[in-house]
Design a protein around this motif. Structure first.
Motif, PDB file in Angstrom:
ATOM      1  N   THR A 139       0.837  -1.194   0.000  1.00  0.00           N
ATOM      2  CA  THR A 139       0.000   0.000   0.000  1.00  0.00           C
ATOM      3  C   THR A 139       0.871   1.241   0.000  1.00  0.00           C
ATOM      4  O   THR A 139       1.916   1.287   0.638  1.00  0.00           O
ATOM      5  CB  THR A 139      -0.937   0.038   1.228  1.00  0.00           C
ATOM      6  N   GLN A 147       0.538   5.320   0.684  1.00  0.00           N
ATOM      7  CA  GLN A 147      -0.338   6.313   1.308  1.00  0.00           C
ATOM      8  C   GLN A 147       0.422   7.610   1.483  1.00  0.00           C
ATOM      9  O   GLN A 147       1.617   7.609   1.767  1.00  0.00           O
ATOM     10  CB  GLN A 147      -0.785   5.781   2.660  1.00  0.00           C
ATOM     11  N   TYR A 187      -4.002   9.743  -9.108  1.00  0.00           N
ATOM     12  CA  TYR A 187      -3.695   8.417  -8.569  1.00  0.00           C
ATOM     13  C   TYR A 187      -3.916   7.332  -9.626  1.00  0.00           C
ATOM     14  O   TYR A 187      -3.205   6.348  -9.661  1.00  0.00           O
ATOM     15  CB  TYR A 187      -4.561   8.140  -7.338  1.00  0.00           C
ATOM     16  N   GLU A 188      -4.920   7.529 -10.478  1.00  0.00           N
ATOM     17  CA  GLU A 188      -5.228   6.530 -11.487  1.00  0.00           C
ATOM     18  C   GLU A 188      -4.099   6.409 -12.514  1.00  0.00           C
ATOM     19  O   GLU A 188      -3.749   5.304 -12.933  1.00  0.00           O
ATOM     20  CB  GLU A 188      -6.555   6.866 -12.186  1.00  0.00           C
ATOM     21  N   LEU A 203      -1.182   4.659 -10.797  1.00  0.00           N
ATOM     22  CA  LEU A 203      -1.489   3.241 -10.660  1.00  0.00           C
ATOM     23  C   LEU A 203      -1.318   2.512 -11.986  1.00  0.00           C
ATOM     24  O   LEU A 203      -0.743   1.419 -12.037  1.00  0.00           O
ATOM     25  CB  LEU A 203      -2.915   3.055 -10.141  1.00  0.00           C
ATOM     26  N   ASN A 213      -5.268  -1.385  -7.328  1.00  0.00           N
ATOM     27  CA  ASN A 213      -6.402  -0.472  -7.390  1.00  0.00           C
ATOM     28  C   ASN A 213      -6.194   0.688  -6.429  1.00  0.00           C
ATOM     29  O   ASN A 213      -5.296   0.678  -5.608  1.00  0.00           O
ATOM     30  CB  ASN A 213      -7.724  -1.196  -7.108  1.00  0.00           C
ATOM     31  N   VAL A 214      -7.066   1.687  -6.555  1.00  0.00           N
ATOM     32  CA  VAL A 214      -7.055   2.844  -5.661  1.00  0.00           C
ATOM     33  C   VAL A 214      -8.249   2.714  -4.733  1.00  0.00           C
ATOM     34  O   VAL A 214      -9.377   2.516  -5.181  1.00  0.00           O
ATOM     35  CB  VAL A 214      -7.138   4.166  -6.452  1.00  0.00           C
ATOM     36  N   GLN A 225     -10.452   4.395  -1.478  1.00  0.00           N
ATOM     37  CA  GLN A 225     -10.745   5.620  -0.725  1.00  0.00           C
ATOM     38  C   GLN A 225     -10.989   5.242   0.732  1.00  0.00           C
ATOM     39  O   GLN A 225     -11.925   4.507   1.039  1.00  0.00           O
ATOM     40  CB  GLN A 225     -11.977   6.320  -1.309  1.00  0.00           C
ATOM     41  N   LYS A 236      -6.953   8.721  -0.234  1.00  0.00           N
ATOM     42  CA  LYS A 236      -6.746   7.725  -1.280  1.00  0.00           C
ATOM     43  C   LYS A 236      -5.482   6.925  -0.995  1.00  0.00           C
ATOM     44  O   LYS A 236      -4.455   7.471  -0.630  1.00  0.00           O
ATOM     45  CB  LYS A 236      -6.627   8.394  -2.642  1.00  0.00           C
ATOM     46  N   ILE A 266      -3.123   3.662  -2.692  1.00  0.00           N
ATOM     47  CA  ILE A 266      -2.869   2.771  -3.819  1.00  0.00           C
ATOM     48  C   ILE A 266      -2.496   1.403  -3.262  1.00  0.00           C
ATOM     49  O   ILE A 266      -1.638   1.304  -2.382  1.00  0.00           O
ATOM     50  CB  ILE A 266      -1.738   3.315  -4.710  1.00  0.00           C
TER      51      ILE A 266
END
Length: 108
Positions: free
Chosen positions: A41, A43, A51-52, A55, A67-68, A70, A76, A78
């Motif tokens: 992860t 953070q 973030y997308e 990723l 994935n991301v 929330q 958010k 990752i």
């Protein structure tokens, strides 16, 4: 005769983290799933980043899924399959997203 002294308060180990103006760190953690499976992860990335897109690049470079997510408290986060701590650190530094001294790696 009156003596004045201060009563010591409880020590708060996270007091420096709560202060505004302190460095914001990016935390890279590993979580053990079942058996040999693990989850990485990420953070604390700056909020203005996409973030997308990060990723998508991480998944392509490291040949893993992710994935991301929330989170209410953390914002958010990752998530990547496998132990990708060193790979993610090198990626973030090489792409000039964060400096090396702003990254904290956690885990065994």
């Amino acid at each position: 005769m009156v003596l004045e002294f201060e009563i010591p308060s409880a020590f708060d180990p996270f007091a420096d983290a709560k202060q505004s103006g302190t460095k914001e760190y990016v935390h890279i953690r590993i979580q053990q799933r079942n058996g040999k499976k693990s989850l990485t992860t990420v953070q604390g990335l700056p909020k203005e980043l996409s973030y997308e897109k990060i990723l998508k690049t991480l998944k392509k470079d490291f040949c893993c899924n992710g994935n991301v997510v929330q989170d209410k408290e953390l914002g958010k986060v990752i998530q990547l399959q496998g132990d990708q701590r060193k790979n993610v650190q090198n990626f973030l530094v090489n792409q000039n997203i964060v400096k090396k001294d702003q990254i904290k790696i956690h885990g065994f």
